[in-house]
Enzyme design. Structure first.
Site, short mmCIF file in Angstrom:
data_model
loop_
_atom_site.label_atom_id
_atom_site.label_comp_id
_atom_site.label_asym_id
_atom_site.label_seq_id
_atom_site.Cartn_x
_atom_site.Cartn_y
_atom_site.Cartn_z
N SER A 1 1.81 28.86 -5.80
CA SER A 1 1.06 29.36 -4.64
C SER A 1 -0.45 29.26 -4.90
O SER A 1 -1.22 28.88 -4.01
CB SER A 1 1.47 30.81 -4.38
OG SER A 1 0.85 31.30 -3.24
N ASP B 1 7.52 34.59 9.50
CA ASP B 1 7.26 33.73 10.66
C ASP B 1 6.35 34.40 11.67
O ASP B 1 5.54 33.74 12.32
CB ASP B 1 8.58 33.32 11.33
CG ASP B 1 9.36 32.36 10.43
OD1 ASP B 1 8.74 31.76 9.52
OD2 ASP B 1 10.57 32.23 10.62
N HIS C 1 -8.42 42.15 -6.63
CA HIS C 1 -7.66 41.42 -7.66
C HIS C 1 -8.21 41.73 -9.05
O HIS C 1 -7.88 41.03 -10.01
CB HIS C 1 -7.77 39.90 -7.43
CG HIS C 1 -7.03 39.40 -6.23
ND1 HIS C 1 -5.73 39.76 -5.93
CD2 HIS C 1 -7.40 38.54 -5.24
CE1 HIS C 1 -5.34 39.16 -4.82
NE2 HIS C 1 -6.34 38.42 -4.38
N LYS D 1 -2.18 35.74 -5.23
CA LYS D 1 -0.98 35.07 -4.70
C LYS D 1 0.33 35.83 -4.91
O LYS D 1 1.41 35.27 -4.84
CB LYS D 1 -0.83 33.62 -5.24
CG LYS D 1 -2.07 32.78 -5.16
CD LYS D 1 -2.86 32.96 -3.90
CE LYS D 1 -2.15 32.45 -2.65
NZ LYS D 1 -2.94 32.89 -1.43
N MET E 1 4.07 36.83 10.93
CA MET E 1 2.71 36.91 10.34
C MET E 1 2.02 35.55 10.39
O MET E 1 0.83 35.46 10.60
CB MET E 1 2.80 37.38 8.89
CG MET E 1 2.22 38.78 8.69
SD MET E 1 2.37 39.33 7.00
CE MET E 1 0.80 38.84 6.31
N GLY F 1 1.39 38.22 -2.94
CA GLY F 1 1.87 38.81 -1.69
C GLY F 1 0.98 39.98 -1.26
O GLY F 1 1.41 40.87 -0.51
N THR F 2 -0.25 39.96 -1.71
CA THR F 2 -1.21 41.03 -1.42
C THR F 2 -1.39 41.23 0.08
O THR F 2 -1.40 42.36 0.57
CB THR F 2 -2.60 40.67 -2.00
OG1 THR F 2 -2.42 39.75 -3.08
CG2 THR F 2 -3.35 41.89 -2.45
N TRP G 1 0.55 40.48 2.50
CA TRP G 1 1.79 41.04 3.05
C TRP G 1 1.78 42.58 2.92
O TRP G 1 2.00 43.31 3.88
CB TRP G 1 2.95 40.43 2.26
CG TRP G 1 4.33 40.62 2.78
CD1 TRP G 1 4.70 41.18 3.97
CD2 TRP G 1 5.53 40.21 2.11
NE1 TRP G 1 6.07 41.15 4.08
CE2 TRP G 1 6.60 40.56 2.97
CE3 TRP G 1 5.82 39.60 0.90
CZ2 TRP G 1 7.94 40.31 2.63
CZ3 TRP G 1 7.14 39.34 0.56
CH2 TRP G 1 8.19 39.69 1.41
P1 A3P Z 1 3.30 31.02 -0.88
O1 A3P Z 1 2.06 30.23 -1.15
O2 A3P Z 1 4.31 30.89 -1.95
O3 A3P Z 1 3.87 30.77 0.47
P2 A3P Z 1 -1.65 36.70 -1.43
O4 A3P Z 1 -1.63 37.42 -0.14
O5 A3P Z 1 -1.61 37.59 -2.61
O6 A3P Z 1 -2.73 35.69 -1.46
O7 A3P Z 1 -0.26 35.91 -1.53
C1 A3P Z 1 0.00 34.82 -0.70
C2 A3P Z 1 1.45 34.43 -0.85
O8 A3P Z 1 2.26 35.44 -0.19
C3 A3P Z 1 1.77 33.12 -0.15
O9 A3P Z 1 2.87 32.57 -0.88
C4 A3P Z 1 2.18 33.60 1.23
O10 A3P Z 1 2.92 32.67 1.97
C5 A3P Z 1 3.02 34.82 0.82
N1 A3P Z 1 3.19 35.75 1.96
C6 A3P Z 1 2.25 36.25 2.75
N2 A3P Z 1 2.80 37.00 3.72
C7 A3P Z 1 4.14 36.96 3.51
C8 A3P Z 1 5.26 37.53 4.20
N3 A3P Z 1 5.10 38.25 5.27
N4 A3P Z 1 6.49 37.28 3.70
C9 A3P Z 1 6.66 36.53 2.59
N5 A3P Z 1 5.64 35.95 1.91
C10 A3P Z 1 4.39 36.17 2.37
#
Ligand code: A3P
Length: 311
Positions: free
Chosen positions: A155, A248, A125, A45, A250, A47-48, A50
């Site tokens: 998250s 938005d 992870h 969680k 993504m 931002g992987t 992303w």
């Molecule tokens: P939230 O649950 O706080 O919204 P991971 O990819 O490691 O599983 O992390 C997921 C978290 O990253 C989620 O957080 C998700 O919404 C957020 N995330 C994924 N893509 C993103 C983006 N482009 N910009 C900002 N946050 C992003």
């Protein structure tokens, strides 16, 4: 409605895990990394997804634009340690079918073997001590993504509610306490972020980045990442990446928003949930926050590793 089959946590060499990330252990440990492989690692969680998408676009968007339209991100950047249940048959509840289809399970290592791109981008992870030794022997590059623990736990809580291969989350206050005690899939957040930070002090091919920095100044963080990777995209290419990975965009992108992953129930909570820094303020009570901060101070002694819970 019948309750879904959820896995239970167990101790795996000192780290809490579920079977979906340990069942393929021998193949994971014997994984043969190539020198140009790039491992994108994080505690869950952070931002992987992303960062995986950023890297995929930086490397391959010009070479093969169809990739973004037809191939889900989790196939472009496979998840090393996962042994996930396969796609269920039509009209079958994905979570219920986990057990029945276990013999035809999809493994991250198999997906990596099918990659024809170079470099191979691989997500993981794993705590640093579990990373297959070939990654270190081959001097592979690592991108580690870290996120402040308060937003990470929030998250993770919502993710656990919607993801059939994670244990039942229970109520929020119990989940929060479990997080502080490291009773989470992939273990303790505190140990994870600290041990990867320590690794960075001796292993130069490791770029340690923060979700909050990316949220605050995406351009600066892209430049830092590119400099680490030895990439020099044009301003136009960088703009394309920025636009594609904006939250938005993504969220709408079926190949990147995890909507093709059948074990997730996005009606319970979407994978692309909020994408904000400081959403923890909507979840923590005042006393939970005080308790958390006190505990945090005891566990996080390294003054150089600083997390921002707001920007
Ligand atoms: P939230 O649950 O706080 O919204 P991971 O990819 O490691 O599983 O992390 C997921 C978290 O990253 C989620 O957080 C998700 O919404 C957020 N995330 C994924 N893509 C993103 C983006 N482009 N910009 C900002 N946050 C992003």
């Amino acid at each position: 409605m019948e309750l879904p089959t959820r896995p239970t946590l167990f101790d795996f060499h000192g780290v809490s895990m579920v079977k979906y990330f340990t069942d393929n252990w021998e193949n994971i440990q014997n994984f043969e990394a190539r020198p140009d492989d790039i491992l994108i690692n994080s505690y869950p969680k952070a931002g992987t997804t992303w960062v995986c998408y950023m890297l995929d676009l930086l490397y391959f968007s010009n070479m093969c634009p169809e990739r973004q339209t037809f191939v889900p991100l989790h196939e472009r950047v496979p998840f090393l340690e996962i042994s996930s249940p396969p796609r269920p048959k039509a009209n079958e509840n994905p979570i219920h079918s986990v057990k029945e289809n276990w013999n035809t399970v999809k493994k991250g290592t198999d997906l990596i073997d099918q990659l024809s791109t170079s470099p191979r981008l691989i997500k993981s992870h794993l705590p640093v001590q579990f990373v297959p030794k070939s990654f270190w022997e081959q001097r592979c590059r690592f991108v580690y993504v870290a996120r402040n623990p308060k937003d990470s736990v929030v998250s993770y809580y919502h993710f656990g509610r919607m993801n059939g291969i994670h244990p039942e989350v229970g109520d929020w206050s119990t989940f929060l306490q479990d997080f502080m005690e490291g009773k989470m899939v992939f273990g303790s957040w505190y140990e994870h972020v600290n041990s990867w930070w320590e690794k960075k002090q001796t292993y130069s091919n490791l770029h340690y980045m923060f979700y909050e920095d990316l949220s605050e100044n995406f351009g600066r963080e892209t430049d830092r990442l590119c400099s680490f990777l030895g990439l020099s995209p044009s301003a136009e290419e960088k703009e394309k990446v920025r636009a594609a990975v904006m939250f938005d965009n993504m969220k709408q992108d079926k190949m990147a928003n995890s909507s093709t992953i059948q074990i997730m129930n996005h009606e319970v909570s979407p994978f692309m949930r909020k994408g904000k820094v400081a959403d923890w303020k909507n979840h923590f009570t005042v006393s939970q926050n005080e308790h958390f901060d006190k505990d945090y101070k005891q566990k996080m002694k390294n003054p150089e590793l600083r997390f921002r819970t707001e920007i």
